[in-house]
Scaffold this active site. Structure first.
Site, PDB file in Angstrom:
ATOM      1  CD  GLU A   1      -9.084 -10.294 -10.737  1.00 19.36           C
ATOM      2  OE1 GLU A   1      -9.284  -9.319 -11.469  1.00 19.36           O
ATOM      3  OE2 GLU A   1      -9.707 -11.363 -10.840  1.00 19.36           O
TER       4      GLU A   1
ATOM      5  CB  CYS B   1      -8.454  -2.417  -9.814  1.00 16.51           C
ATOM      6  SG  CYS B   1      -9.757  -3.225  -8.891  1.00 16.51           S
TER       7      CYS B   1
HETATM    8  P1  NAP Z   1       2.058  -4.115  -6.404  1.00 18.00           P
HETATM    9  O1  NAP Z   1       3.170  -3.191  -6.116  1.00 18.00           O
HETATM   10  O2  NAP Z   1       2.177  -5.001  -7.587  1.00 18.00           O
HETATM   11  O3  NAP Z   1       1.871  -4.971  -5.075  1.00 18.00           O
HETATM   12  C1  NAP Z   1       0.861  -5.915  -4.955  1.00 18.00           C
HETATM   13  C2  NAP Z   1       1.262  -6.953  -3.937  1.00 18.00           C
HETATM   14  O4  NAP Z   1       2.382  -7.718  -4.427  1.00 18.00           O
HETATM   15  C3  NAP Z   1       1.714  -6.377  -2.607  1.00 18.00           C
HETATM   16  O5  NAP Z   1       1.222  -7.205  -1.573  1.00 18.00           O
HETATM   17  C4  NAP Z   1       3.217  -6.440  -2.695  1.00 18.00           C
HETATM   18  O6  NAP Z   1       3.835  -6.471  -1.443  1.00 18.00           O
HETATM   19  C5  NAP Z   1       3.391  -7.747  -3.418  1.00 18.00           C
HETATM   20  N1  NAP Z   1       4.687  -7.924  -4.092  1.00 18.00           N
HETATM   21  C6  NAP Z   1       5.562  -6.974  -4.490  1.00 18.00           C
HETATM   22  N2  NAP Z   1       6.622  -7.566  -5.092  1.00 18.00           N
HETATM   23  C7  NAP Z   1       6.405  -8.901  -5.063  1.00 18.00           C
HETATM   24  C8  NAP Z   1       7.145 -10.033  -5.517  1.00 18.00           C
HETATM   25  N3  NAP Z   1       8.307  -9.902  -6.119  1.00 18.00           N
HETATM   26  N4  NAP Z   1       6.619 -11.258  -5.300  1.00 18.00           N
HETATM   27  C9  NAP Z   1       5.433 -11.414  -4.687  1.00 18.00           C
HETATM   28  N5  NAP Z   1       4.690 -10.375  -4.238  1.00 18.00           N
HETATM   29  C10 NAP Z   1       5.177  -9.138  -4.424  1.00 18.00           C
HETATM   30  O7  NAP Z   1       0.672  -3.354  -6.563  1.00 18.00           O
HETATM   31  P2  NAP Z   1       0.055  -2.221  -5.620  1.00 18.00           P
HETATM   32  O8  NAP Z   1       0.844  -0.988  -5.879  1.00 18.00           O
HETATM   33  O9  NAP Z   1      -0.108  -2.690  -4.223  1.00 18.00           O
HETATM   34  O10 NAP Z   1      -1.408  -2.093  -6.203  1.00 18.00           O
HETATM   35  C11 NAP Z   1      -1.790  -1.186  -7.201  1.00 18.00           C
HETATM   36  C12 NAP Z   1      -2.124  -1.910  -8.478  1.00 18.00           C
HETATM   37  O11 NAP Z   1      -3.037  -2.964  -8.221  1.00 18.00           O
HETATM   38  C13 NAP Z   1      -2.819  -1.029  -9.493  1.00 18.00           C
HETATM   39  O12 NAP Z   1      -2.194  -1.178 -10.732  1.00 18.00           O
HETATM   40  C14 NAP Z   1      -4.238  -1.564  -9.557  1.00 18.00           C
HETATM   41  O13 NAP Z   1      -4.871  -1.426 -10.804  1.00 18.00           O
HETATM   42  C15 NAP Z   1      -4.059  -2.981  -9.212  1.00 18.00           C
HETATM   43  N6  NAP Z   1      -5.297  -3.486  -8.614  1.00 18.00           N
HETATM   44  C16 NAP Z   1      -6.036  -4.383  -9.316  1.00 18.00           C
HETATM   45  C17 NAP Z   1      -7.189  -4.893  -8.768  1.00 18.00           C
HETATM   46  C18 NAP Z   1      -8.023  -5.905  -9.497  1.00 18.00           C
HETATM   47  O14 NAP Z   1      -8.885  -6.495  -8.859  1.00 18.00           O
HETATM   48  N7  NAP Z   1      -7.815  -6.122 -10.774  1.00 18.00           N
HETATM   49  C19 NAP Z   1      -7.597  -4.477  -7.497  1.00 18.00           C
HETATM   50  C20 NAP Z   1      -6.825  -3.565  -6.821  1.00 18.00           C
HETATM   51  C21 NAP Z   1      -5.671  -3.077  -7.396  1.00 18.00           C
HETATM   52  P3  NAP Z   1       4.471  -5.138  -0.798  1.00 18.00           P
HETATM   53  O15 NAP Z   1       3.355  -4.186  -0.607  1.00 18.00           O
HETATM   54  O16 NAP Z   1       5.055  -5.600   0.472  1.00 18.00           O
HETATM   55  O17 NAP Z   1       5.472  -4.638  -1.788  1.00 18.00           O
END
Ligand code: NAP
Length: 518
Positions: free
Chosen positions: A257, A296
């Protein structure tokens, strides 16, 4: 120093061996707690989840697992006040916005408890009818859905620490699959507390639910062939998950997602001030400001007929101007903070990029913060941008592919229905589009036209004005996920969600063997 939250893995609470990463109050700037996953034995913890948690869950019937979910609902309901306090402090959200995450999560869990009831005293599901394979009807093929023999790893985004856990855990646990959740660091506290409460209440078998807070290092490496991973977050991290050896070599099933530049479309033939027009203005303003636009599913692009551009800009701006922004503890405040300074910087940067190609119709920078210090609080006012004419909306590429994860949206004028569809398609696949109009046939046609580009099409006509569930609200009964840049994932959608956690297999046998399976 603030408290170090423990992880729950391998059936016990265990602290990381590092100093930890601090979580902050995005309004007051105070350090709240720390998280750390250094030194955890992930492989042993995952093995315990698969072997103990998985075996115990699979021994239960769907109805028994549904009762287990219902018991978890009771535990969470009893602790709602604690969760609201954590959300105010760590996410900076006003009460109504915290409810979307907390009560939304509990509601989703209770929906699956009810759906699970209907599956009865079974331990596997049938998929379709048996099919005859041979000349005689005795030898047939029957498809079954059996819980996968691995665990479900959830890597979640920061914006829904409550709902994001339960919308995934509910179908996984109901399916008989143990869960390990890794919340986003910035808001891990609420997830950790909810897991702690449910674990402490003893309503789940040992190993059924684990939580790892802090770095994601090593989590994907610890996955094995029958595990599944469900990721919510940015497209960049999604690309790393997809290309990990667990997925490319061990065939770990993955659901993504990701981000999305969602649309709202006012159909042609609606006058300014008509019911459909007003419904659009109201929904856009609500979507832009709920959770400070950190959803999102939030509306990012608003498409209106070219002649209505000025009227729409005025109507939406008038609503945004009434949004008081600041400290969520102050009752006068309608919109709280972004989740962190990093997000504040990202929103400012993204906004500047869009402003290079769009005019500012309502400037969030002009909102004075209520009860909050602008030098500390990660608050921004809502900003409406616009491209003045249809030619402008063709030329501006950034508004169609930049997701500013905050209270920012762009008004886009279109020439005719075909042009609107073409512009919406430039989002390259989104989670949701909402349609506004009063002609049911035109709405139905537009919904089917847009369905291939979206996981969900939300249609708002005057007859459902008081009934509809909101453009951005994800209901457990409906599909969540979207094609293309939205990640290509599928979650929820009632019992459809169970597919991800089951393996489909064909059993070819005599009907004397197959019949008792039904
Ligand atoms: P993110 O930076 O991609 O982080 C998401 C998750 O991935 C966090 O738990 C993060 O941990 C983890 N992560 C980071 N690097 C990783 C790696 N190399 N391997 C495995 N996991 C890793 O995203 P975010 O900033 O938290 O969220 C915002 C984004 O999410 C927005 O773009 C939004 O559109 C999207 N979103 C989508 C939905 C949907 O249902 N489609 C819902 C909500 C949000 P850490 O926090 O410890 O870095």
């Amino acid at each position: 120093m603030s408290d170090l939250l423990k992880n729950y893995l391998g059936g016990r609470w265990v602290a990381g061996s590092g100093a930890g990463t601090a979580l902050f109050d995005p309004v007051l700037g105070d350090e709240l707690v720390r998280v750390d996953a250094t030194g955890l034995d992930l492989r042993a913890g995952f093995a315990f989840a698969r072997e103990s948690g998985g075996a115990a869950l699979r021994a239960m019937t769907y109805r028994e697992r549904a009762a287990m979910l219902a018991a978890a609902v009771k535990v969470l309901q009893a602790r709602r006040d604690d969760y609201y306090a954590i959300a105010t402090a760590n996410s900076g959200t006003v009460k109504n916005d915290s409810a979307v995450d907390i009560d939304g999560g509990i509601y989703t869990l209770s929906t699956y408890a009810k759906l699970g009831e209907s599956l009865g005293e079974r331990r596997f599901l049938l998929d379709g009818e048996a099919a005859r394979l041979a000349k005689e009807p005795l030898f047939q093929s029957r498809h079954v859905l059996v819980p996968t023999r691995g665990l479900a790893l959830f890597i979640n985004a920061f914006n829904f620490p409550g709902w994001g856990l339960w919308e995934k855990a509910a179908p996984a646990l109901l399916s008989g699959v143990p869960v390990v959740v890794k919340p986003a660091t910035a808001t891990a506290w609420l997830t950790q507390r909810m897991v702690a409460d449910v674990v402490e209440a003893g309503v789940l078998p040992a190993g059924a639910l684990s939580v790892v807070c802090g770095s994601s290092a090593g989590l994907m490496d610890a996955l094995e062939p029958f595990d599944v991973v469900s990721f919510t977050g940015s497209a960049d991290t999604a690309a790393l998950i997809r290309s990990h050896a667990a997925v490319t070599q061990r065939s770990v099933r993955v659901n993504i997602e990701a981000d999305s530049v969602n649309s709202a479309l006012l159909l042609e033939g609606e006058a300014p001030g008509s019911e459909a027009f007003d419904l659009l203005a109201k929904e856009v303003a609500r979507e832009m400001t709920q959770k400070s636009g950190q959803k999102c599913t939030a509306i990012r692009r608003i498409f209106v007929p070219e002649a209505l551009y000025g009227a729409a800009a005025e109507a939406i701006s008038a609503r945004l101007a009434k949004t008081s922004v600041g400290n969520p503890r102050n009752e006068a405040v309608r919109m709280g903070a972004l989740v962190s300074r990093a997000q504040l910087n990202a929103v400012r940067e993204g906004l500047a990029q869009l402003q290079a190609q769009a005019e500012t119709l309502h400037d969030g920078a002009k909102h004075t913060l209520v009860d909050a210090d602008a030098a500390i609080a990660c608050c921004v006012g809502p900003t409406l941008l616009g491209t003045r004419n249809a030619a402008g909306s063709d030329a501006s590429d950034r508004i169609h592919d930049t997701e500013v994860f905050g209270p920012v949206a762009t008004l886009v004028p279109y020439r005719d229905a075909a042009h609107a569809r073409q512009l919406i398609a430039r989002g390259q696949g989104s989670l949701v589009a909402s349609l506004y109009g009063s002609d049911p046939k035109a709405l139905a046609d537009a919904a089917i036209e847009l369905a291939p580009l979206h996981g969900r099409v939300h249609v708002i006509s005057p007859d459902v004005a008081a009934l509809h569930t909101g453009h951005g609200n994800v209901m457990p009964q409906s599909l969540h996920g979207g094609p293309g840049r939205a990640g290509g994932g599928e979650e929820l959608g009632g019992l459809r969600a169970l597919n991800f956690y089951h393996r489909r297999a064909a059993i070819q046998a005599s009907t004397t063997v197959l019949d008792p399976l039904a």
